[in-house]
Design an enzyme around this catalytic site. Structure first.
Site, PDB file in Angstrom:
ATOM      1  N   TRP A 127       0.878  -1.190   0.000  1.00  7.79           N
ATOM      2  CA  TRP A 127       0.000   0.000   0.000  1.00  7.79           C
ATOM      3  C   TRP A 127       0.910   1.235   0.000  1.00  7.79           C
ATOM      4  O   TRP A 127       1.842   1.308   0.834  1.00  7.79           O
ATOM      5  CB  TRP A 127      -0.863  -0.059   1.272  1.00  7.79           C
ATOM      6  N   ASP A 208      -0.988  -5.967   8.873  1.00  9.32           N
ATOM      7  CA  ASP A 208      -1.989  -4.980   8.479  1.00  9.32           C
ATOM      8  C   ASP A 208      -3.215  -5.764   8.015  1.00  9.32           C
ATOM      9  O   ASP A 208      -3.142  -6.531   7.049  1.00  9.32           O
ATOM     10  CB  ASP A 208      -1.421  -4.116   7.337  1.00  9.32           C
ATOM     11  N   ALA A 210      -6.777  -5.127   6.909  1.00  5.15           N
ATOM     12  CA  ALA A 210      -7.779  -4.129   6.530  1.00  5.15           C
ATOM     13  C   ALA A 210      -8.970  -4.713   5.776  1.00  5.15           C
ATOM     14  O   ALA A 210      -9.943  -4.011   5.541  1.00  5.15           O
ATOM     15  CB  ALA A 210      -7.125  -3.046   5.674  1.00  5.15           C
ATOM     16  N   LYS A 243     -13.646  -1.089   5.734  1.00  4.30           N
ATOM     17  CA  LYS A 243     -14.222  -1.792   4.587  1.00  4.30           C
ATOM     18  C   LYS A 243     -15.289  -2.792   5.005  1.00  4.30           C
ATOM     19  O   LYS A 243     -16.377  -2.819   4.450  1.00  4.30           O
ATOM     20  CB  LYS A 243     -13.109  -2.526   3.829  1.00  4.30           C
TER      21      LYS A 243
HETATM   22  C1  LMR Z   1      -6.849   2.068  -0.843  1.00  6.28           C
HETATM   23  O1  LMR Z   1      -5.778   1.447  -0.862  1.00  6.28           O
HETATM   24  O2  LMR Z   1      -7.401   2.511  -1.866  1.00  6.28           O
HETATM   25  C2  LMR Z   1      -7.532   2.309   0.480  1.00  6.28           C
HETATM   26  O3  LMR Z   1      -6.812   1.708   1.504  1.00  6.28           O
HETATM   27  C3  LMR Z   1      -7.834   3.725   0.722  1.00  6.28           C
HETATM   28  C4  LMR Z   1      -6.629   4.536   1.093  1.00  6.28           C
HETATM   29  O4  LMR Z   1      -6.699   5.227   2.117  1.00  6.28           O
HETATM   30  O5  LMR Z   1      -5.627   4.520   0.376  1.00  6.28           O
END
Ligand code: LMR
Length: 394
Positions: A127, A208, A210, A243
């Site tokens: 990410w 992590d 999510a 989410k």
């Molecule tokens: C994403 O990866 O699109 C989500 O986790 C939203 C974000 O905050 O980046």
């Protein structure tokens, strides 16, 4: 003083979100930011969450402070859905946090207090906000190979080989399920090998988490994390409710730590709470109180689980249909991997220029690394979308 500053680089995901909103084309397609959308393209409030919120409005008698840990019952319920009975309660501590990002941040600062400047190993790719967030806490981000774009699978041998260079006290960041941005998840055998590696080398796993419930199901998605939790002496987990409870803007998450024993867990937890006190004092209550009510009430919980399951199965179906549409449009198996990956994201394997052409000429928005949000796929327009993608993919 501010004249000395340079503008901060824009976050790519949030910048794309703004760009999409400004695009006046009516046939535009948003495959960017990771929010779940229903078949109409809407991110609605879940039924169970609306009912829980209504109950909160009716029953709440005060807005006075709750405390550093936040809502204790919320913390206990989150500990249950994430950890199950993988670790004895005496070694697990949970604190409410402002979203998954807030949980990542406070855990990173706490870990950095224990071992200032420690190396944290991140998957390549990960990410995009992981590096600024973890690096900003003082940790030293390094990467390990993770994704094989030729097969759509995890490059596990290369990952383990690189992690062979890690030293005792290093931190290993893992995505609990539904890897963001690739959708390529570890098998249970690979989780076992990682757990062995952490024990042999003395690495601290930092998970992590999510997208619990978006991959194979609530229990299945937690299986790897629980295997790890049951076998390592220490671990930290940043769980998000954004989410799976669709409470994005409410900022609801939980920071969890597992200590080697109850005393060490208490000490580390006192540090975690002192981190929150020094940054924002106490977490926002509203969203966590809603999630707590939804998990406490058996009927609301059953409804939430049913809603989550229908979100999950919709994404699984979209994956299969989109892979089939791409197979037809390209007359090849190049994109078949999409059907087997997990969660909200896959990467199409396009260049940034090809991604730009899709955006400019077709109004199709995805992240520059060609990550798409599966939930944003237009169920009744997959053939057109696939043809546009194949037309730019060389
Ligand atoms: C994403 O990866 O699109 C989500 O986790 C939203 C974000 O905050 O980046």
């Amino acid at each position: 003083m501010f004249e000395t500053m340079k503008p901060a680089p824009a976050d790519k995901i949030l910048a794309l979100m703004a760009q999409f909103r400004e695009d006046s084309r009516t046939n535009k397609v948003d495959l960017g930011v990771g929010v779940y959308k229903d078949k109409n393209g809407d991110t609605t409030v879940m039924r169970s969450i609306r009912a829980a919120e209504q109950r909160l409005f009716n029953d709440q008698t005060t807005k006075s402070y709750v405390g550093l840990q936040g809502d204790k019952e919320f913390c206990a319920l989150m500990g249950d859905i994430v950890m199950g009975d993988a670790v004895p309660a005496g070694r697990l501590r949970v604190c409410q946090a402002p979203g998954g990002s807030g949980a990542l941040s406070i855990l990173a600062v706490m870990v950095n207090r224990a071992r200032p400047g420690a190396t944290i190993w991140l998957s390549d790719p990960s990410w995009p906000n992981h590096i600024p967030l973890l690096g900003g806490a003082g940790l030293n981000p390094q990467s390990y190979p993770y994704y094989d774009s030729a097969t759509g699978l995890v490059l596990f041998d290369a990952m383990i080989e690189t992690l062979g260079k890690a030293e005792a006290g290093d931190i290993l960041l893992l995505h609990g399920c539904c890897h963001n941005p690739t959708g390529a998840d570890l098998t249970i055998g690979q989780w076992q090998a990682i757990s062995d590696l952490c024990n042999e080398k003395g690495l601290l796993p930092f998970v992590d988490f999510a997208y619990l419930g978006f991959g194979d199901g609530l229990q299945e998605d937690a299986a790897g994390l629980r295997l790890l939790a049951a076998s390592v002496p220490e671990m930290v987990v940043a769980a998000s409710c954004s989410k799976n409870f669709a409470v994005y803007r409410e900022r609801v998450g939980a920071a969890m730590l597992v200590g080697a024993n109850s005393e060490e867990a208490d000490t580390a937890f006192s540090q975690l709470l002192s981190v929150t006190r020094s940054i924002y004092s106490m977490p926002p209550d509203h969203g966590a109180a809603i999630v707590r009510i939804a998990l406490q009430d058996p009927e609301l919980k059953a409804d939430w689980m049913a809603e989550l399951e229908s979100m999950r199965t919709r994404m699984v179906g979209l994956r299969q249909d989109f892979a089939a549409a791409l197979r037809k449009a390209s007359n090849s198996s190049r994109f078949d991997f999409i059907a087997n990956q997990k969660g909200m994201f896959s990467r199409l394997g396009l260049s940034p220029d090809q991604v730009g052409t899709l955006r400019n000429e077709h109004g199709i928005y995805m992240i520059g690394d060609s990550r798409i949000n599966i939930a944003g796929l237009p169920g009744d327009g997959l053939d057109d979308l696939a043809r546009a993608i194949v037309s730019v993919a060389s």
